[in-house]
Design an enzyme around this catalytic site. Structure first.
Site, PDB file in Angstrom:
ATOM      1  N   ASN A   1      12.143  48.701  56.795  1.00 27.96           N
ATOM      2  CA  ASN A   1      13.815  48.696  58.477  1.00 27.96           C
ATOM      3  C   ASN A   1      13.365  49.136  59.312  1.00 27.96           C
ATOM      4  O   ASN A   1      13.056  51.304  59.510  1.00 27.96           O
ATOM      5  CB  ASN A   1      14.464  49.651  57.082  1.00 27.96           C
ATOM      6  CG  ASN A   1      16.120  49.223  57.938  1.00 27.96           C
ATOM      7  OD1 ASN A   1      16.542  49.373  59.429  1.00 27.96           O
ATOM      8  ND2 ASN A   1      16.984  49.118  57.275  1.00 27.96           N
TER       9      ASN A   1
ATOM     10  N   ASP B   1      15.878  56.367  50.785  1.00 27.66           N
ATOM     11  CA  ASP B   1      17.098  55.956  49.348  1.00 27.66           C
ATOM     12  C   ASP B   1      18.483  55.628  50.235  1.00 27.66           C
ATOM     13  O   ASP B   1      18.252  57.344  50.061  1.00 27.66           O
ATOM     14  CB  ASP B   1      16.703  55.575  48.480  1.00 27.66           C
ATOM     15  CG  ASP B   1      16.296  54.242  48.131  1.00 27.66           C
ATOM     16  OD1 ASP B   1      17.033  53.197  47.849  1.00 27.66           O
ATOM     17  OD2 ASP B   1      15.124  53.692  48.059  1.00 27.66           O
TER      18      ASP B   1
ATOM     19  N   PHE C   1      22.213  48.435  61.777  1.00 30.30           N
ATOM     20  CA  PHE C   1      22.091  47.843  60.608  1.00 30.30           C
ATOM     21  C   PHE C   1      23.476  47.826  59.387  1.00 30.30           C
ATOM     22  O   PHE C   1      24.017  49.085  59.618  1.00 30.30           O
ATOM     23  CB  PHE C   1      20.617  48.033  60.597  1.00 30.30           C
ATOM     24  CG  PHE C   1      20.497  49.383  59.716  1.00 30.30           C
ATOM     25  CD1 PHE C   1      20.306  50.590  60.061  1.00 30.30           C
ATOM     26  CD2 PHE C   1      20.637  49.142  58.309  1.00 30.30           C
ATOM     27  CE1 PHE C   1      20.083  51.559  59.084  1.00 30.30           C
ATOM     28  CE2 PHE C   1      20.663  50.275  57.045  1.00 30.30           C
ATOM     29  CZ  PHE C   1      19.818  51.500  57.860  1.00 30.30           C
TER      30      PHE C   1
ATOM     31  N   LYS D   1      24.843  58.543  66.863  1.00 30.46           N
ATOM     32  CA  LYS D   1      24.316  58.287  64.796  1.00 30.46           C
ATOM     33  C   LYS D   1      23.848  59.425  64.164  1.00 30.46           C
ATOM     34  O   LYS D   1      24.205  60.012  63.473  1.00 30.46           O
ATOM     35  CB  LYS D   1      24.168  56.853  64.536  1.00 30.46           C
ATOM     36  CG  LYS D   1      23.922  56.868  63.520  1.00 30.46           C
ATOM     37  CD  LYS D   1      23.249  55.360  63.027  1.00 30.46           C
ATOM     38  CE  LYS D   1      23.401  55.432  61.123  1.00 30.46           C
ATOM     39  NZ  LYS D   1      22.998  54.275  60.938  1.00 30.46           N
TER      40      LYS D   1
ATOM     41  N   HIS E   1      23.784  60.185  57.626  1.00 29.67           N
ATOM     42  CA  HIS E   1      24.008  61.409  56.590  1.00 29.67           C
ATOM     43  C   HIS E   1      21.447  61.107  56.582  1.00 29.67           C
ATOM     44  O   HIS E   1      21.060  61.775  56.045  1.00 29.67           O
ATOM     45  CB  HIS E   1      24.004  59.745  55.068  1.00 29.67           C
ATOM     46  CG  HIS E   1      24.086  58.573  55.912  1.00 29.67           C
ATOM     47  ND1 HIS E   1      24.114  58.055  56.761  1.00 29.67           N
ATOM     48  CD2 HIS E   1      22.839  57.949  55.101  1.00 29.67           C
ATOM     49  CE1 HIS E   1      23.810  56.921  57.072  1.00 29.67           C
ATOM     50  NE2 HIS E   1      23.128  56.936  56.195  1.00 29.67           N
TER      51      HIS E   1
END
Ligand code: IMP
Length: 197
Positions: free
Chosen positions: A19, A76, A153, A176, A181
């Site tokens: 990604n 993750d 995304f 962002k 997170h």
């Protein structure tokens, strides 16, 4: 054995992901700590079924190390929506691929409580640790009423972090990274990683 976390005097984090958005966000955070980030995208990850993203990230980091013999960093993440009893959580990837943002907005139609949070788990594994080291970041926010923004995304267009007007998809990566997170988890990882011998 060669210390692969240090190349030409630089600390290097080998991030296992395909990604590019994740990689770009992580790279900027780690760069602030003087850490270079390498993207390893051909390492096949087994999709572990577990209801905890921490377990998924920890296991994936160990598996990646076994496969490529490089100190491995896996991240993750999951979206937890309060009114849906924290769904999709660990199933975020599957839900995004199947019902997507439109499906989530449909599930949230007429729902008053729009509170949600993103959680990110960064896991690191190499021969120097007994089990994967984990670093967790969370951001609270809400599911907006309508899709907003074109950047980023995943669920970015439908998530607005608390204290911000914009959704993640209306933000630049720098914006962002001020609250996400992922940025929080990677900052925790970076503080530990730069101290690591
Ligand atoms: P992953 O397993 O960490 O790749 O994330 C699970 C799913 O959550 C992915 O399919 C993404 O669509 C979504 N996701 C993860 N992180 C983010 C984020 O920072 N913004 C929006 N969606 C995200």
């Amino acid at each position: 054995m060669v210390n692969m976390t240090k190349l030409l005097g630089h600390k290097v984090a080998f991030l296992i992901t395909s990604n590019i958005h994740k990689f770009s966000e992580a790279r900027r955070v780690l760069g602030k700590f003087g850490i270079a980030t390498a993207m390893l995208k051909k390492v096949q990850k087994t999709e572990i079924q577990n209801d905890k993203i921490t377990i998924i990230a920890k296991t994936s980091a160990m598996e990646a190390f076994e496969k490529c013999n490089l100190p491995s960093v896996v991240e993750d993440a999951g979206l937890f929506i309060e009114a849906l009893k924290n769904f999709p959580g660990p199933y975020s990837s599957y839900i995004f691929k199947t019902i997507g943002n439109r499906g989530i907005l449909r599930l949230m139609e007429d729902v008053v409580n729009r509170e949600a949070k993103f959680r990110s788990v960064v896991a690191f594994f190499d021969q120097s640790v007994d089990e994967s080291k984990c670093f967790i970041g969370e951001v609270e926010g809400e599911i907006v009423e309508e899709w907003r923004g074109m950047q980023g995304f995943g669920f970015d267009p439908i998530f607005r972090p608390l204290s911000f007007e914009k959704t993640f998809a209306e933000m630049t990566i720098q914006e962002k990274n001020l609250c996400s997170h992922r940025s929080i988890a990677f900052q925790k990882f970076a503080k530990w990683f730069v101290q690591k011998p």
